[in-house]
Write a protein that holds these residues in place. Structure first.
Motif, PDB file in Angstrom:
ATOM      1  N   MET A 102      32.324  12.975   9.387  1.00  0.00           N
ATOM      2  CA  MET A 102      33.382  12.533   8.484  1.00  0.00           C
ATOM      3  C   MET A 102      34.057  13.721   7.816  1.00  0.00           C
ATOM      4  O   MET A 102      35.284  13.746   7.660  1.00  0.00           O
ATOM      5  CB  MET A 102      32.794  11.583   7.442  1.00  0.00           C
ATOM      6  CG  MET A 102      33.813  10.902   6.592  1.00  0.00           C
ATOM      7  SD  MET A 102      32.987   9.675   5.555  1.00  0.00           S
ATOM      8  CE  MET A 102      34.232   9.503   4.299  1.00  0.00           C
TER       9      MET A 102
ATOM     10  N   LEU B 267      43.025   8.301   9.030  1.00  0.00           N
ATOM     11  CA  LEU B 267      42.463   7.954   7.724  1.00  0.00           C
ATOM     12  C   LEU B 267      41.754   6.605   7.767  1.00  0.00           C
ATOM     13  O   LEU B 267      40.713   6.427   7.116  1.00  0.00           O
ATOM     14  CB  LEU B 267      43.558   7.967   6.653  1.00  0.00           C
ATOM     15  CG  LEU B 267      44.067   9.371   6.321  1.00  0.00           C
ATOM     16  CD1 LEU B 267      45.340   9.288   5.486  1.00  0.00           C
ATOM     17  CD2 LEU B 267      43.007  10.191   5.606  1.00  0.00           C
ATOM     18  N   ARG B 268      42.260   5.672   8.543  1.00  0.00           N
ATOM     19  CA  ARG B 268      41.567   4.386   8.695  1.00  0.00           C
ATOM     20  C   ARG B 268      40.231   4.572   9.411  1.00  0.00           C
ATOM     21  O   ARG B 268      39.242   3.909   9.085  1.00  0.00           O
ATOM     22  CB  ARG B 268      42.451   3.390   9.427  1.00  0.00           C
ATOM     23  CG  ARG B 268      43.588   2.886   8.559  1.00  0.00           C
ATOM     24  CD  ARG B 268      44.427   1.820   9.256  1.00  0.00           C
ATOM     25  NE  ARG B 268      45.589   1.525   8.444  1.00  0.00           N
ATOM     26  CZ  ARG B 268      46.837   1.882   8.744  1.00  0.00           C
ATOM     27  NH1 ARG B 268      47.112   2.517   9.869  1.00  0.00           N
ATOM     28  NH2 ARG B 268      47.828   1.575   7.935  1.00  0.00           N
ATOM     29  N   ARG B 269      40.225   5.462  10.385  1.00  0.00           N
ATOM     30  CA  ARG B 269      38.972   5.760  11.085  1.00  0.00           C
ATOM     31  C   ARG B 269      37.959   6.384  10.115  1.00  0.00           C
ATOM     32  O   ARG B 269      36.775   6.032  10.122  1.00  0.00           O
ATOM     33  CB  ARG B 269      39.255   6.710  12.255  1.00  0.00           C
ATOM     34  CG  ARG B 269      38.162   6.706  13.293  1.00  0.00           C
ATOM     35  CD  ARG B 269      38.536   7.503  14.546  1.00  0.00           C
ATOM     36  NE  ARG B 269      39.900   7.290  14.993  1.00  0.00           N
ATOM     37  CZ  ARG B 269      40.756   8.249  15.337  1.00  0.00           C
ATOM     38  NH1 ARG B 269      40.391   9.510  15.304  1.00  0.00           N
ATOM     39  NH2 ARG B 269      41.971   7.975  15.735  1.00  0.00           N
ATOM     40  N   ILE B 270      38.431   7.290   9.267  1.00  0.00           N
ATOM     41  CA  ILE B 270      37.561   7.915   8.266  1.00  0.00           C
ATOM     42  C   ILE B 270      37.051   6.868   7.282  1.00  0.00           C
ATOM     43  O   ILE B 270      35.876   6.886   6.893  1.00  0.00           O
ATOM     44  CB  ILE B 270      38.314   9.060   7.543  1.00  0.00           C
ATOM     45  CG1 ILE B 270      38.574  10.213   8.518  1.00  0.00           C
ATOM     46  CG2 ILE B 270      37.546   9.528   6.322  1.00  0.00           C
ATOM     47  CD1 ILE B 270      39.584  11.239   8.030  1.00  0.00           C
ATOM     48  N   GLU B 271      37.913   5.938   6.904  1.00  0.00           N
ATOM     49  CA  GLU B 271      37.506   4.850   6.014  1.00  0.00           C
ATOM     50  C   GLU B 271      36.372   4.045   6.657  1.00  0.00           C
ATOM     51  O   GLU B 271      35.389   3.692   6.003  1.00  0.00           O
ATOM     52  CB  GLU B 271      38.706   3.955   5.724  1.00  0.00           C
ATOM     53  CG  GLU B 271      38.421   2.817   4.770  1.00  0.00           C
ATOM     54  CD  GLU B 271      39.646   1.968   4.519  1.00  0.00           C
ATOM     55  OE1 GLU B 271      39.727   1.373   3.433  1.00  0.00           O
ATOM     56  OE2 GLU B 271      40.528   1.886   5.413  1.00  0.00           O
ATOM     57  N   GLY B 272      36.497   3.800   7.951  1.00  0.00           N
ATOM     58  CA  GLY B 272      35.441   3.101   8.677  1.00  0.00           C
ATOM     59  C   GLY B 272      34.148   3.906   8.698  1.00  0.00           C
ATOM     60  O   GLY B 272      33.056   3.341   8.577  1.00  0.00           O
ATOM     61  N   GLN B 273      34.285   5.223   8.858  1.00  0.00           N
ATOM     62  CA  GLN B 273      33.102   6.080   8.825  1.00  0.00           C
ATOM     63  C   GLN B 273      32.420   5.995   7.466  1.00  0.00           C
ATOM     64  O   GLN B 273      31.185   5.963   7.389  1.00  0.00           O
ATOM     65  CB  GLN B 273      33.481   7.530   9.118  1.00  0.00           C
ATOM     66  CG  GLN B 273      33.814   7.806  10.563  1.00  0.00           C
ATOM     67  CD  GLN B 273      34.250   9.253  10.758  1.00  0.00           C
ATOM     68  OE1 GLN B 273      35.240   9.702  10.191  1.00  0.00           O
ATOM     69  NE2 GLN B 273      33.494   9.975  11.565  1.00  0.00           N
ATOM     70  N   ALA B 274      33.204   5.950   6.386  1.00  0.00           N
ATOM     71  CA  ALA B 274      32.631   5.856   5.041  1.00  0.00           C
ATOM     72  C   ALA B 274      31.870   4.543   4.876  1.00  0.00           C
ATOM     73  O   ALA B 274      30.761   4.520   4.326  1.00  0.00           O
ATOM     74  CB  ALA B 274      33.724   5.987   3.980  1.00  0.00           C
ATOM     75  N   ARG B 275      32.439   3.456   5.381  1.00  0.00           N
ATOM     76  CA  ARG B 275      31.730   2.169   5.313  1.00  0.00           C
ATOM     77  C   ARG B 275      30.449   2.218   6.143  1.00  0.00           C
ATOM     78  O   ARG B 275      29.410   1.685   5.741  1.00  0.00           O
ATOM     79  CB  ARG B 275      32.643   1.033   5.778  1.00  0.00           C
ATOM     80  CG  ARG B 275      33.681   0.630   4.744  1.00  0.00           C
ATOM     81  CD  ARG B 275      34.369  -0.676   5.120  1.00  0.00           C
ATOM     82  NE  ARG B 275      35.018  -0.618   6.423  1.00  0.00           N
ATOM     83  CZ  ARG B 275      36.265  -0.187   6.638  1.00  0.00           C
ATOM     84  NH1 ARG B 275      36.996   0.215   5.622  1.00  0.00           N
ATOM     85  NH2 ARG B 275      36.771  -0.175   7.852  1.00  0.00           N
TER      86      ARG B 275
ATOM     87  N   GLN C  99      27.813   3.980   4.159  1.00  0.00           N
ATOM     88  CA  GLN C  99      27.258   3.087   3.136  1.00  0.00           C
ATOM     89  C   GLN C  99      26.233   2.150   3.748  1.00  0.00           C
ATOM     90  O   GLN C  99      25.149   1.937   3.187  1.00  0.00           O
ATOM     91  CB  GLN C  99      28.375   2.276   2.473  1.00  0.00           C
ATOM     92  CG  GLN C  99      29.303   3.094   1.620  1.00  0.00           C
ATOM     93  CD  GLN C  99      30.517   2.296   1.161  1.00  0.00           C
ATOM     94  OE1 GLN C  99      30.634   1.089   1.409  1.00  0.00           O
ATOM     95  NE2 GLN C  99      31.445   2.973   0.508  1.00  0.00           N
TER      96      GLN C  99
END
Length: 98
Positions: free
Chosen positions: A50, A20-28, A31
């Motif tokens: 993602m 989930l942290r990796r996915i959060e990084g992908q979302a950033r 952006q």
């Protein structure tokens, strides 16, 4: 649920948090790509990556739920088992629609 109840994924909690942290990084990163006006297809490629990562988390959690929560409920009794199966089917339907 009792105070001592543990969810089926608890033994893999760290793995899920890492994903989930990796996915959060992908979302950033997505952006940033939009802010920097990157090429549409490159952004879409990253969105697809993602999405696949989120699907993998979803399927893992679903498997854990089926193997732990549903099995435990079925052992407790038919009504409990059916309720957990219904809950799982509804979750699968939400995933399929998304």
């Amino acid at each position: 649920m009792s105070e001592t109840h543990q969810h089926g994924y608890i033994h893999r909690k760290d793995d899920y948090l890492k994903r989930l942290r990796r996915i959060e990084g992908q979302a950033r990163g997505l952006q940033r790509m939009v802010e920097e006006e990157k090429y549409c297809i490159d952004i879409l490629t990253q969105v697809a990556a993602m999405t696949k990562a989120l699907e993998a988390v979803s399927l893992g959690l679903l498997e854990e739920h089926m193997n732990h929560c549903v099995v435990d409920a079925a052992r407790a009794g038919e009504a409990e088992g059916r309720a957990k199966v219904t809950e799982a089917v509804e979750a699968i339907a939400r995933l399929v629609r998304s």
